[in-house]
Design an enzyme around this catalytic site. Structure first.
Site, PDB file in Angstrom:
ATOM      1  N   HIS A  55     -72.009 -11.522  27.060  1.00 50.45           N
ATOM      2  CA  HIS A  55     -73.035 -12.260  26.317  1.00 50.45           C
ATOM      3  C   HIS A  55     -74.497 -11.920  26.615  1.00 50.45           C
ATOM      4  O   HIS A  55     -75.305 -11.869  25.694  1.00 50.45           O
ATOM      5  CB  HIS A  55     -72.796 -13.775  26.469  1.00 50.45           C
ATOM      6  CG  HIS A  55     -71.700 -14.267  25.570  1.00 50.45           C
ATOM      7  ND1 HIS A  55     -71.869 -15.245  24.613  1.00 50.45           N
ATOM      8  CD2 HIS A  55     -70.407 -13.891  25.473  1.00 50.45           C
ATOM      9  CE1 HIS A  55     -70.744 -15.448  23.973  1.00 50.45           C
ATOM     10  NE2 HIS A  55     -69.825 -14.645  24.490  1.00 50.45           N
ATOM     11  N   ASP A 102     -78.342 -18.080  23.341  1.00 48.23           N
ATOM     12  CA  ASP A 102     -76.947 -17.813  23.033  1.00 48.23           C
ATOM     13  C   ASP A 102     -76.368 -19.087  22.409  1.00 48.23           C
ATOM     14  O   ASP A 102     -76.570 -20.185  22.947  1.00 48.23           O
ATOM     15  CB  ASP A 102     -76.207 -17.460  24.334  1.00 48.23           C
ATOM     16  CG  ASP A 102     -74.821 -16.940  24.045  1.00 48.23           C
ATOM     17  OD1 ASP A 102     -74.025 -17.680  23.426  1.00 48.23           O
ATOM     18  OD2 ASP A 102     -74.519 -15.804  24.425  1.00 48.23           O
ATOM     19  N   THR A 105     -65.563  -7.104  29.998  1.00 45.20           N
ATOM     20  CA  THR A 105     -66.199  -7.665  31.194  1.00 45.20           C
ATOM     21  C   THR A 105     -65.405  -8.784  31.862  1.00 45.20           C
ATOM     22  O   THR A 105     -65.647  -9.091  33.018  1.00 45.20           O
ATOM     23  CB  THR A 105     -67.581  -8.218  30.822  1.00 45.20           C
ATOM     24  OG1 THR A 105     -67.424  -9.116  29.718  1.00 45.20           O
ATOM     25  CG2 THR A 105     -68.545  -7.113  30.444  1.00 45.20           C
ATOM     26  N   SER A 121     -62.023   2.430  32.998  1.00 49.25           N
ATOM     27  CA  SER A 121     -62.977   1.503  33.617  1.00 49.25           C
ATOM     28  C   SER A 121     -62.148   0.328  34.131  1.00 49.25           C
ATOM     29  O   SER A 121     -61.722  -0.531  33.367  1.00 49.25           O
ATOM     30  CB  SER A 121     -63.998   1.028  32.572  1.00 49.25           C
ATOM     31  OG  SER A 121     -64.699  -0.085  33.085  1.00 49.25           O
ATOM     32  N   TRP A 146     -67.085   0.780  36.512  1.00 53.44           N
ATOM     33  CA  TRP A 146     -67.953   0.493  35.357  1.00 53.44           C
ATOM     34  C   TRP A 146     -68.318   1.812  34.698  1.00 53.44           C
ATOM     35  O   TRP A 146     -68.701   2.768  35.395  1.00 53.44           O
ATOM     36  CB  TRP A 146     -69.229  -0.239  35.827  1.00 53.44           C
ATOM     37  CG  TRP A 146     -70.120  -0.621  34.686  1.00 53.44           C
ATOM     38  CD1 TRP A 146     -71.239   0.063  34.252  1.00 53.44           C
ATOM     39  CD2 TRP A 146     -69.976  -1.741  33.817  1.00 53.44           C
ATOM     40  NE1 TRP A 146     -71.788  -0.577  33.173  1.00 53.44           N
ATOM     41  CE2 TRP A 146     -71.037  -1.688  32.876  1.00 53.44           C
ATOM     42  CE3 TRP A 146     -69.058  -2.780  33.724  1.00 53.44           C
ATOM     43  CZ2 TRP A 146     -71.202  -2.641  31.867  1.00 53.44           C
ATOM     44  CZ3 TRP A 146     -69.213  -3.725  32.721  1.00 53.44           C
ATOM     45  CH2 TRP A 146     -70.276  -3.660  31.815  1.00 53.44           C
ATOM     46  N   HIS A 175     -59.183  -4.081  24.674  1.00 53.47           N
ATOM     47  CA  HIS A 175     -58.811  -5.489  24.505  1.00 53.47           C
ATOM     48  C   HIS A 175     -59.352  -6.028  23.178  1.00 53.47           C
ATOM     49  O   HIS A 175     -59.134  -7.178  22.847  1.00 53.47           O
ATOM     50  CB  HIS A 175     -59.372  -6.314  25.666  1.00 53.47           C
ATOM     51  CG  HIS A 175     -60.876  -6.419  25.650  1.00 53.47           C
ATOM     52  ND1 HIS A 175     -61.698  -5.318  25.593  1.00 53.47           N
ATOM     53  CD2 HIS A 175     -61.707  -7.503  25.662  1.00 53.47           C
ATOM     54  CE1 HIS A 175     -62.962  -5.721  25.594  1.00 53.47           C
ATOM     55  NE2 HIS A 175     -62.993  -7.026  25.627  1.00 53.47           N
ATOM     56  N   ASN A 206     -67.952  -6.195  20.654  1.00 56.03           N
ATOM     57  CA  ASN A 206     -68.910  -5.109  20.900  1.00 56.03           C
ATOM     58  C   ASN A 206     -68.173  -3.790  21.103  1.00 56.03           C
ATOM     59  O   ASN A 206     -68.580  -2.759  20.579  1.00 56.03           O
ATOM     60  CB  ASN A 206     -69.757  -5.420  22.138  1.00 56.03           C
ATOM     61  CG  ASN A 206     -70.650  -6.622  21.891  1.00 56.03           C
ATOM     62  OD1 ASN A 206     -71.504  -6.600  21.013  1.00 56.03           O
ATOM     63  ND2 ASN A 206     -70.448  -7.685  22.657  1.00 56.03           N
ATOM     64  N   SER A 207     -67.085  -3.842  21.856  1.00 60.41           N
ATOM     65  CA  SER A 207     -66.331  -2.624  22.145  1.00 60.41           C
ATOM     66  C   SER A 207     -65.787  -1.987  20.864  1.00 60.41           C
ATOM     67  O   SER A 207     -65.836  -0.766  20.694  1.00 60.41           O
ATOM     68  CB  SER A 207     -65.165  -2.935  23.084  1.00 60.41           C
ATOM     69  OG  SER A 207     -65.650  -3.340  24.336  1.00 60.41           O
ATOM     70  N   GLU A 212     -68.569  -0.174  19.170  1.00 55.79           N
ATOM     71  CA  GLU A 212     -68.971   1.018  19.911  1.00 55.79           C
ATOM     72  C   GLU A 212     -67.964   2.139  19.611  1.00 55.79           C
ATOM     73  O   GLU A 212     -68.325   3.304  19.473  1.00 55.79           O
ATOM     74  CB  GLU A 212     -69.057   0.702  21.408  1.00 55.79           C
ATOM     75  CG  GLU A 212     -70.255  -0.193  21.726  1.00 55.79           C
ATOM     76  CD  GLU A 212     -70.136  -0.931  23.060  1.00 55.79           C
ATOM     77  OE1 GLU A 212     -69.296  -0.566  23.886  1.00 55.79           O
ATOM     78  OE2 GLU A 212     -70.910  -1.886  23.260  1.00 55.79           O
ATOM     79  N   GLY A 270     -60.092 -15.001  23.369  1.00 57.08           N
ATOM     80  CA  GLY A 270     -61.182 -15.273  22.421  1.00 57.08           C
ATOM     81  C   GLY A 270     -60.907 -14.683  21.045  1.00 57.08           C
ATOM     82  O   GLY A 270     -59.834 -14.885  20.481  1.00 57.08           O
TER      83      GLY A 270
HETATM   84  N1  UDP Z   1     -68.868  -2.322  29.077  1.00 56.03           N
HETATM   85  C1  UDP Z   1     -69.453  -1.201  29.648  1.00 56.03           C
HETATM   86  N2  UDP Z   1     -68.782  -0.580  30.646  1.00 56.03           N
HETATM   87  C2  UDP Z   1     -67.568  -0.971  31.103  1.00 56.03           C
HETATM   88  C3  UDP Z   1     -66.969  -2.120  30.500  1.00 56.03           C
HETATM   89  C4  UDP Z   1     -67.649  -2.758  29.488  1.00 56.03           C
HETATM   90  O1  UDP Z   1     -70.558  -0.782  29.268  1.00 56.03           O
HETATM   91  O2  UDP Z   1     -67.037  -0.326  32.006  1.00 56.03           O
HETATM   92  C5  UDP Z   1     -69.608  -3.002  27.995  1.00 56.03           C
HETATM   93  C6  UDP Z   1     -69.123  -2.543  26.636  1.00 56.03           C
HETATM   94  O3  UDP Z   1     -69.791  -1.364  26.258  1.00 56.03           O
HETATM   95  C7  UDP Z   1     -69.438  -3.735  25.749  1.00 56.03           C
HETATM   96  C8  UDP Z   1     -69.346  -4.924  26.705  1.00 56.03           C
HETATM   97  O4  UDP Z   1     -69.355  -4.393  28.027  1.00 56.03           O
HETATM   98  O5  UDP Z   1     -70.742  -3.630  25.203  1.00 56.03           O
HETATM   99  C9  UDP Z   1     -68.072  -5.712  26.504  1.00 56.03           C
HETATM  100  O6  UDP Z   1     -68.225  -6.493  25.378  1.00 56.03           O
HETATM  101  P1  UDP Z   1     -67.024  -6.879  24.430  1.00 56.03           P
HETATM  102  O7  UDP Z   1     -67.559  -7.776  23.368  1.00 56.03           O
HETATM  103  O8  UDP Z   1     -66.347  -5.674  23.939  1.00 56.03           O
HETATM  104  O9  UDP Z   1     -65.976  -7.583  25.390  1.00 56.03           O
HETATM  105  P2  UDP Z   1     -66.044  -8.842  26.385  1.00 56.03           P
HETATM  106  O10 UDP Z   1     -66.484  -8.332  27.689  1.00 56.03           O
HETATM  107  O11 UDP Z   1     -66.984  -9.853  25.792  1.00 56.03           O
HETATM  108  O12 UDP Z   1     -64.627  -9.324  26.411  1.00 56.03           O
END
Ligand code: UDP
Length: 477
Positions: free
Chosen positions: A21, A122, A304, A330, A356, A374, A378-379, A382, A397
């Site tokens: 977030h 948020d 995360t 990761s 990471w 998962h 955001n993932s 990307e 979620g």
């Molecule tokens: N992320 C990253 N490196 C990692 C793991 C996660 O940069 O090793 C970033 C990823 O690029 C994304 C965010 O963490 O922008 C995870 O957001 P997402 O909405 O996909 O998942 P959440 O963590 O909320 O379940």
């Protein structure tokens, strides 16, 4: 916007310091601050989350955006229970209104008594609504998850009622099970505008369980209150491009709020700038990828917070080893213990494991051919922008809803066989996505088309550009 219109404006940006977030919110604040150099921005977040952001976000804060630490709500001397991440969230939320009030006082004092004129927070911090009303200032909450997730929360009472009826009018239990022998988990949500592709089983648990969900949990109560408060916002800001959502969903959401602004994906720059020089990547991921063949690597990350059960970690590792696919994983340090004995030694040449990864860059590297994910919102994007098809193992979620979009609507990935990692199922999925068969080719074509749509939506004629200007005006006047 005229250069002087932002003078005396001071935006308090309140972060929800968990999961992904804080990143999109900081990126939004940073973009706004760069575009409105006369407006002051105070970014309020816990010390722990601020430290993580400065280590990982790569954002250089503009001169008019200052970061402040607020209390995390954990009483002094209190030891958090290992394996219970919700405890930290609950303690934070209990204390949050007071913590942020103090943080705002500090920011006002440090900016020479510049009064707050707008709260950008948020959307999970539902008290932002009352806070803005008490302070007589504008209020713009950012909704980080998917727009269809917001819709599911808006219609949660109707969804719960329909689901309970389909379950035979009885009480709804756990993960889609129901009293009696009816199990409607696979039924589509036809009655909900814009959600007809989704099944009951794709919805977050708190929605399916309705008021039966753990009501003593402040987090559960918070999630239920989002819909009550958001209509009072001057504008709800979405971490999404409007063009990617169906017209039915967009129109319905528009009808619910005073204004809804789609400012694009906030963890990404689209079109993606060239990758940074590999040698500047301290994690070593980019140099390692440079040595791999194009579209050959499986990148693995569950975001995360999410984690699969230990036996699934082991099954995934076994599948990677058996398939001989080069992998970049990761993997948070505490999960390494779940890997099979000797796995790390045996796969030293085949793969790389890091705690990471610079994920957005990794997914844009030409060596990556599949993302085992998962399905965090955001993932997923990307991956789309990197043109990398996905193997989906949704966990919590909005993950299952995102997975449904990836597999059934956009057709740019597959969910793992049976919904959980098994060695056999995973080997099959890797072959399917990385192989030269029709299915894999088709996914790669589809993802290229979707990326084109995203690039267009991010361009000067896209809605994000117009909506960002509207948000800029809202906070600067
Ligand atoms: N992320 C990253 N490196 C990692 C793991 C996660 O940069 O090793 C970033 C990823 O690029 C994304 C965010 O963490 O922008 C995870 O957001 P997402 O909405 O996909 O998942 P959440 O963590 O909320 O379940």
């Amino acid at each position: 916007m005229s250069q002087s219109s932002g003078k005396n404006q001071h935006v308090a940006v309140l972060a929800f310091p968990f999961g992904c977030h804080p990143w999109p919110l900081l990126n939004l604040a940073s973009r706004l601050a760069s575009a409105a150099p006369d407006v002051s921005f105070s970014f309020l977040n816990t010390a722990k989350s601020n430290q993580k952001l400065s280590a990982t976000s790569g954002v250089h804060l503009p001169h008019n955006l200052k970061s402040y630490d607020v209390a995390d709500g954990v009483p002094e001397g209190h030891v958090l229970t290992p394996g219970n991440p919700l405890e930290e969230v609950e303690l934070f939320l209990e204390a949050a209104p007071e913590s942020f009030r103090k943080g705002i006082d500090m920011a006002v004092a440090e900016t020479g008594q510049q009064k707050i004129t707008c709260i950008l927070n948020d959307a999970f911090l539902v008290f932002g609504c009352d806070m803005a009303a008490d302070m007589h200032v504008k209020w713009a909450p950012l909704y980080v998850p998917a727009p269809y997730d917001l819709s599911a929360h808006i219609y949660s009472a109707l969804i719960h009622e329909t689901y309970a009826k389909a379950c035979g009018g009885g009480e709804v239990h756990g993960n889609g099970g129901a009293v009696g022998d009816l199990n409607p988990i696979d039924k589509t949500l036809d009655a909900i505008p814009g959600l007809s592709a989704m099944r009951f089983g794709d919805l977050p648990q708190e929605i399916l369980q309705g008021n039966h969900s753990n009501s003593s949990s402040i987090f559960a109560r918070t999630l239920r209150r989002i819909w009550e408060v958001l209509p009072r916002a001057n504008a709800v800001v979405m971490n999404s491009f409007q063009e990617l959502n169906s017209t039915i969903l967009t129109d319905d959401l528009k009808s619910k709020f005073q204004d809804i602004l789609y400012v694009g994906f906030l963890t990404l720059i689209v079109p993606t700038p060239p990758l940074p020089p590999s040698h500047s990547d301290a994690t070593g991921c980019l140099p390692w990828l440079d040595e791999q063949k194009p579209t050959s690597v499986a990148y693995i990350s569950f975001g995360t917070v999410a984690a699969v059960p230990p036996h699934e970690f082991a099954a995934l590792a076994e599948a990677l080893e058996a398939s001989c696919v080069p992998f970049l994983w990761s993997l948070r340090e505490n999960f390494k213990a779940f890997l099979p004995n000797g796995f790390l030694e045996r796969t030293r040449k085949q793969g790389k494991i890091v705690p990471w990864a610079p994920q957005a860059h990794v997914l844009s590297h030409k060596a990556v051919g599949v993302y085992v994910t998962h399905c965090g919102y955001n993932s997923v994007f990307e991956s789309i922008v990197g043109e990398v098809p996905m193997i989906c193992r949704p966990i919590l979620g909005d993950n299952k809803m995102n997975g449904r979009m990836v597999e059934d609507v956009w057709e740019i990935g597959v969910r793992v066989e049976g919904g959980v990692f098994t060695k056999k199922g995973m080997v099959k999925s890797l072959e399917l996505v990385l192989g030269h068969g029709q299915h894999g080719r088709r996914m790669r074509e589809k993802i290229r088309d979707l990326k084109e749509l995203v690039v267009k939506a991010a361009g000067p004629d896209g809605i994000a550009s117009k909506d960002f200007k509207t948000l800029l005006e809202l906070i600067s006047q």
